[in-house]
Design an enzyme around this catalytic site. Sequence first.
Site, PDB file in Angstrom:
ATOM      1  CG  ASP A  12      66.390  21.284 100.486  1.00 27.44           C
ATOM      2  OD1 ASP A  12      67.454  20.804 100.889  1.00 27.44           O
ATOM      3  OD2 ASP A  12      66.141  23.026 100.558  1.00 27.44           O
ATOM      4  CG  ASP A  64      58.614  22.743 102.287  1.00 28.15           C
ATOM      5  OD1 ASP A  64      58.421  22.262 101.426  1.00 28.15           O
ATOM      6  OD2 ASP A  64      59.461  23.770 102.532  1.00 28.15           O
ATOM      7  CB  CYS A 105      44.938  28.320 120.061  1.00 26.46           C
ATOM      8  SG  CYS A 105      46.666  27.216 119.719  1.00 26.46           S
ATOM      9  CB  CYS A 161      49.111  26.134 121.340  1.00 35.78           C
ATOM     10  SG  CYS A 161      49.390  27.681 121.480  1.00 35.78           S
ATOM     11  CB  CYS A 214      46.334  30.043 123.115  1.00 40.28           C
ATOM     12  SG  CYS A 214      46.929  30.550 121.384  1.00 40.28           S
ATOM     13  CG  HIS A 243      49.860  30.737 118.345  1.00 40.01           C
ATOM     14  ND1 HIS A 243      48.706  29.945 118.721  1.00 40.01           N
ATOM     15  CD2 HIS A 243      49.620  31.183 117.089  1.00 40.01           C
ATOM     16  CE1 HIS A 243      47.517  30.528 117.836  1.00 40.01           C
ATOM     17  NE2 HIS A 243      48.221  31.055 116.946  1.00 40.01           N
TER      18      HIS A 243
HETATM   19 ZN   LIG Z   1      48.216  28.798 120.494  1.00 39.70          ZN
END
Ligand SMILES: [Zn+2]
Length: 390
Positions: A60, A287, A325, A327, A330, A356
């Site tokens: 920015d 963002d 999820c 990820c 998880c 996460h």
């Molecule tokens: Zn997750």
Amino acid sequence: MPVGTAASVKGIPQDTLEELGAQIILGNTYHLYLRPGVETVRKMGGLHGFMSWDRAILTDSGGFQVFSLSELRKLNEDGVTFRSHLDGSSHFFSPESAMAAQIGLGADIIMAFDECTEYPAERARVRESMELTARWAARSKDYFEEHKQEVPWGQASGVGRQEKQLPHHCFAPVRNDNDLRDSGRSTDRWATDGHRLAPGSTQSLFGIVQGGMDRELRKESAERTVEIGFPGYAIGGLSVGEPREATREMVEWTVEHLPANRPRYVMGVGTPEEIVEYASLGVDMMDCVLPTRAARHGLLFTSEGKISIKQARYAQDAGPLDPNCPCRVCQRYSRAYLRHLYASNEVLAQVLNTIHNLSFYLDTMQRVRHAISLGEESRFLSSVWSRPQT
Ligand SMILES: [Zn+2]
């Protein structure tokens, strides 16, 4: 774009960001200018070399932080004098010095220096501020055009960046005018790290639309910014305390006045539902500190709604944070363990929670892109809206 304020997405190593599929991250010029200083970063080959990040970076202009963080700021036509929130030292940012700082930092996309109009504000004040931003946009571009070759790309440093082969998915949305003209297609030519290292390659400077919550002033600001001419356009001055309905209205209205064949970027938004909605309105980039900041406060976004992991109800919950999820958090840990880490103030709590939340955001945008490519935005949207969000 995950936010990496001080050349770091708080708590998350770069290789993990790559694994999560982050194509581009954001750095804050104000913070990096104060510490470690532009010259230090420039000597390390720019942010890419300094932080060992080959994928795209956006900085920015520093304007927003000057207006929100620093004390005793004094603004005039030239620029703004401010005191550092770190040590009280005095500094001056102008369109020219903000461009010089961003060229030295060497991100792929840099932003024109603007004044973020406060909310609420009288119409006359919003107009005056919007006009100042328009004049500063022209000065930003003039300075950039004269100095864009000073970008520190390819100046050694970094960890063997130039030998690295980039996987296909790191293509980043940096387009330049020549690409658009030469290809005759507006959306499928992408600059890559290879472009960055090519001789003579330069950064992309985006313009910023202001105009408060006023439709007419937003339209005029968009038209004046487009007239100056940039390879991409941002909608600034939102998420400054206005009602969410006003944010949405301004996004929908302003996007209409920006060219569809250039990236359109809404700064500082939003919740998972909002980013999906704004994408459906034609927004390409966003963002927000929300996924990372909320994670550090134990607030987690899941496919079943928001979870505050500090709650006692999770103390003996053996289930995953989000059963839908993929990820690594998880897949591996229970809610009970995450709750324990948070309650014990363990550093790992911040790391895992952030992984996460970033995964949830990046997967959401991945699915948006997939739905768009299939022409199924509306079906995707309705499936998102049917989710319970608390
Ligand atoms: Zn997750």
